[in-house]
Design an enzyme around this catalytic site. Structure first.
Site, PDB file in Angstrom:
ATOM      1  N   ARG A 143     -20.485 -28.766  41.780  1.00  0.00           N
ATOM      2  CA  ARG A 143     -21.501 -28.834  42.834  1.00  0.00           C
ATOM      3  C   ARG A 143     -22.339 -27.555  42.865  1.00  0.00           C
ATOM      4  O   ARG A 143     -22.679 -27.049  43.940  1.00  0.00           O
ATOM      5  CB  ARG A 143     -20.873 -29.068  44.217  1.00  0.00           C
ATOM      6  N   ASN A 184     -10.405 -26.788  42.733  1.00  0.00           N
ATOM      7  CA  ASN A 184      -9.765 -27.697  41.768  1.00  0.00           C
ATOM      8  C   ASN A 184      -9.322 -26.834  40.592  1.00  0.00           C
ATOM      9  O   ASN A 184     -10.080 -26.608  39.651  1.00  0.00           O
ATOM     10  CB  ASN A 184     -10.752 -28.764  41.293  1.00  0.00           C
ATOM     11  N   GLU A 268      -7.436 -35.206  46.380  1.00  0.00           N
ATOM     12  CA  GLU A 268      -8.258 -35.632  45.239  1.00  0.00           C
ATOM     13  C   GLU A 268      -7.581 -35.332  43.903  1.00  0.00           C
ATOM     14  O   GLU A 268      -8.173 -34.747  43.000  1.00  0.00           O
ATOM     15  CB  GLU A 268      -9.641 -34.969  45.315  1.00  0.00           C
ATOM     16  N   ASP A 347     -17.181 -35.296  54.756  1.00  0.00           N
ATOM     17  CA  ASP A 347     -17.440 -34.356  53.660  1.00  0.00           C
ATOM     18  C   ASP A 347     -18.886 -33.856  53.674  1.00  0.00           C
ATOM     19  O   ASP A 347     -19.692 -34.294  52.854  1.00  0.00           O
ATOM     20  CB  ASP A 347     -17.138 -35.073  52.326  1.00  0.00           C
ATOM     21  N   GLU A 375     -24.558 -29.870  48.780  1.00  0.00           N
ATOM     22  CA  GLU A 375     -24.189 -31.001  47.924  1.00  0.00           C
ATOM     23  C   GLU A 375     -24.822 -32.307  48.404  1.00  0.00           C
ATOM     24  O   GLU A 375     -25.328 -33.090  47.591  1.00  0.00           O
ATOM     25  CB  GLU A 375     -22.656 -31.116  47.925  1.00  0.00           C
TER      26      GLU A 375
HETATM   27  C1  GCV Z   1     -14.147 -29.127  44.858  1.00  0.00           C
HETATM   28  C2  GCV Z   1     -16.059 -33.080  47.715  1.00  0.00           C
HETATM   29  C3  GCV Z   1     -16.800 -32.678  46.476  1.00  0.00           C
HETATM   30  C4  GCV Z   1     -15.840 -32.196  45.410  1.00  0.00           C
HETATM   31  C5  GCV Z   1     -15.012 -31.050  45.991  1.00  0.00           C
HETATM   32  C6  GCV Z   1     -14.276 -31.560  47.222  1.00  0.00           C
HETATM   33  C7  GCV Z   1     -13.490 -30.470  47.942  1.00  0.00           C
HETATM   34  O1  GCV Z   1     -15.322 -34.235  47.493  1.00  0.00           O
HETATM   35  O2  GCV Z   1     -17.601 -33.733  46.027  1.00  0.00           O
HETATM   36  O3  GCV Z   1     -16.592 -31.778  44.304  1.00  0.00           O
HETATM   37  O4  GCV Z   1     -14.103 -30.518  45.064  1.00  0.00           O
HETATM   38  O5  GCV Z   1     -15.226 -32.052  48.140  1.00  0.00           O
HETATM   39  O6  GCV Z   1     -13.984 -29.987  48.955  1.00  0.00           O
HETATM   40  O7  GCV Z   1     -12.414 -30.124  47.514  1.00  0.00           O
END
Ligand code: GCV
Length: 651
Positions: A143, A184, A268, A347, A375
């Site tokens: 992002r 991540n 996720e 989100d 984003e």
């Molecule tokens: C880093 C959203 C974003 C993901 C992000 C996630 C998060 O889903 O699209 O890219 O991952 O948030 O905050 O962990």
């Protein structure tokens, strides 16, 4: 715009009238590293503002202190607060070493903005004011909308001139922490806590610290498996606990300035304590114990939800997930754990209610997580000044039973997902720098207004020309509302393209698995989140639960977030819901055109390169806003077969 070149953003000091005689010399009392930084910064600022090089004196050599000068005094007991006073030509800035640095930047800001009220005492509203970078070790940014990472390239940590330039920008607006890698954590990133990387990280952390900033890292909860060679990452397993303790001893001895770790667990696809039948508290506390001897913090994210929902499942509501998972754990986290909560339950949509979890944690430290990376709000190609939204969130009353119950009273700080990259202007869109600056200023002083912050940023970046301030401020202050109008209506969200999150795709997420449905059919739209529906409204403390559950009292900008309503439902304006959708989209696109008009009035008043860069993005914004208008309006027209009362062109 990528490369080694980078702008000085709002810190490109310029010739300034009326800088006092005190700018002729700087006298320092104290040996703190940030105090030295403050003196160097002031010297550079005074040089640029007056054209003269100030004399600087240190320690015992205080000849200057009885004639006009700036006197920087480090107080042993002082923290991040500062006092500033102008008396008999002597400008005294005192506080802890970091406080003096903030005071020095405050003085520079006042001079640049023409604010002559020099007597003030300030301490940060909250102890933690962080950026979270989602930078990957290969140099990409999840992002990221402003070029590649300036922390990592080809699986190496990069430390160069830009590291310092970055830290300087952050310190100037009051940010004191930065987590540099993506939450991540995968592949090489899992090895950041090994000897392969610790040396470079130490260098980076020392540079940061000169500017009062702690380095943080994001952690792989499964590191005992991925790099430790153990067969489990179970937080209650003795071998795992011992592994983390040894690991943290190694990490903090190599990088003593490290602030701690951000953890995305059981979210996720990331590993976490759930895999072992353990709770978030058990997971977080195990890490907290390992970092405690070094004063480290564990920042545990609450972005935990079921991301594999079947659209036919109308019982599961993603909005409920954070509260369902974390509210029952209140009071069970160690005191060096902060729960980091996204501002809304979904989100970072342009409009969401404030997360009910802020009202449920009475005995747990927490941070507010916002996203300046835009984003879902135009990806730094659209102007969308987010500080007004952050102000609303901070002042939102949680009704948690305390006398002071606003989000600002509940949190221990703020974290923003960063909008920086290696683009020359740092933020892709020149005007997106207002979000970086604004986040820092607001996190430092929760009482500042979005308008005043915008004014400061404009004056620092473009100078004090009256028209420049007026027009850019207007552009910034209207931008969030405009974006909201030409994208998704009445709090429904999620009408963007899945995956990229840029541009309209009204049904894209309806056919995906992320639990983000608006459930529009030909008769009605919205999700019933009242007790008759998913029951999400009940996660709010009274009277909020009742206010949201009643369509008459629910704030209209959130109506479709909480209620499922027919298109013929009448809003307070007297308009039907469908007519409101049409009108808002036409209005929003019109406001995007207005941004261009306001900017064009500034031709010749802002530096030509910047003028053209912004103009190009504004043109793209208008095109995109018109696309949103047409796609969304046509979608609803075809769905409902109710025409626009005003007979405008729908496709
Ligand atoms: C880093 C959203 C974003 C993901 C992000 C996630 C998060 O889903 O699209 O890219 O991952 O948030 O905050 O962990």
């Amino acid at each position: 715009m990528e490369g080694l070149e980078y702008s000085r953003a709002w810190l490109a000091y310029r010739k300034t009238e009326g800088v006092g005689d005190f700018a002729g010399s700087i006298v320092c009392r104290g040996g703190g590293v940030q105090l030295k930084t403050a003196a160097t910064e002031l010297k550079a600022a005074f040089e640029a503002m007056t054209g003269r090089t100030p004399e600087t004196m240190e320690g015992e050599d205080e000849r200057g202190a009885d004639r006009p000068c700036v006197l920087l005094i480090e107080e042993a007991s002082g923290g991040e607060g500062y006092r500033m006073e102008l008396k008999d030509g002597v400008m005294t800035v005192s506080g802890g070493s970091c406080g003096v640095l903030y005071g020095a930047f405050a003085l520079i800001r006042k001079l640049a903005c023409g604010d002559t009220d020099f007597n003030e005492a300030k301490a940060p509203s909250k102890p933690l004011r962080m950026l979270n970078h989602w930078d990957n070790l290969d140099g990409s940014i999840e992002r990221g909308y402003s070029g590649a990472s300036f922390f990592f390239r080809d699986n190496k940590v990069v430390v160069n001139e830009r590291t310092e330039a970055y830290a300087r920008l952050l310190a100037s607006c009051g940010i004191n922490g930065a987590a540099i890698n993506n939450v991540n954590v995968k592949g090489a990133a899992s090895r950041l806590i090994t000897s392969e990387y610790l040396g470079r990280l130490r260098e980076m952390s020392e540079i940061f610290w000169r500017w009062g900033i702690r380095l943080y890292l994001s952690l792989d909860f499964a590191a005992p498996l991925s790099i430790g060679g153990l067969g489990t990452a179970d937080p209650l397993d003795e071998a795992v606990r011992a592994w983390w303790k040894d690991k943290m001893a190694e990490v903090f001895s190599a990088v003593p300035r490290l602030g701690g770790f951000v953890v995305k667990a059981d979210s996720e696809g990331r590993p976490g304590p759930f895999s072992y039948g353990r709770s978030h508290a058990e997971g977080a506390n195990m890490l907290a114990e390992a970092v405690r001897p070094y004063g480290g913090l564990i920042i545990w994210r609450c972005f935990v939800y079921n991301c594999r929902q079947d659209w036919r499942d109308t019982k599961t509501d993603r909005a409920r997930a954070a509260c369902d998972s974390f509210a029952p754990l209140d009071g069970s986290f160690a005191d060096n754990v902060y729960l980091q909560i996204k501002n809304g339950p979904m989100d970072f949509q342009v409009r969401e209610p404030v997360s009910p979890l802020f009202g449920k944690l009475r005995r747990t430290k927490c941070l507010l997580e916002v996203q300046i990376a835009q984003e879902y709000t135009g990806q730094q190609r659209h102007v969308c000044y987010l500080i007004p939204q952050f102000k609303e969130i901070l002042s939102f009353r949680t009704f948690n039973g305390s006398e002071r119950d606003a989000v600002a009273d509940v949190i221990g700080g703020m974290a923003a997902v960063s909008n920086t990259g290696s683009d020359c202007n740092w933020t892709g869109h020149d005007l997106a720098a207002a979000n970086l600056y604004g986040f820092g200023r607001l996190a430092f002083d929760n009482a500042l207004s979005a308008e005043d912050i915008a004014g400061e940023w404009i004056a620092l970046t473009y100078g004090r020309g009256e028209k420049v301030i007026r027009n850019i401020r207007k552009m910034l202050m209207n931008s969030h509302a405009a974006y909201e109008k030409y994208t998704a209506p009445l709090g429904i969200g999620w009408m963007c393209a899945p995956g990229t999150h840029y541009g309209p795709s009204p049904e894209g997420y309806e056919y995906d698995r992320w639990g983000t449905y608006h459930r529009a059919d030909h008769l009605a739209i919205g999700v019933d989140r009242t007790p008759a529906g998913t029951g999400y409204t009940e996660q709010y403390n009274p009277p909020l639960n009742a206010i949201y559950a009643d369509r008459e009292t629910c704030p209209e900008e959130l109506l479709l977030f909480f209620h499922r309503l027919p298109y013929t439902y009448r809003l307070k304006s007297g308009k039907t819901l469908i007519q409101h959708i049409y009108d808002a989209h036409f209005e929003g696109a019109g406001e995007a055109a207005e941004l261009i008009r306001l900017w064009k009035e500034l031709e010749g008043e802002v530096e030509p390169g910047a003028y053209l860069r912004v103009l190009e993005r504004l043109n793209e914004q208008l095109q995109s806003a018109e696309e949103w208008r047409d796609v969304i309006n046509s979608y609803f027209w075809r769905k409902t077969m109710i025409p626009d009362e005003k007979g405008r062109k729908l496709y």
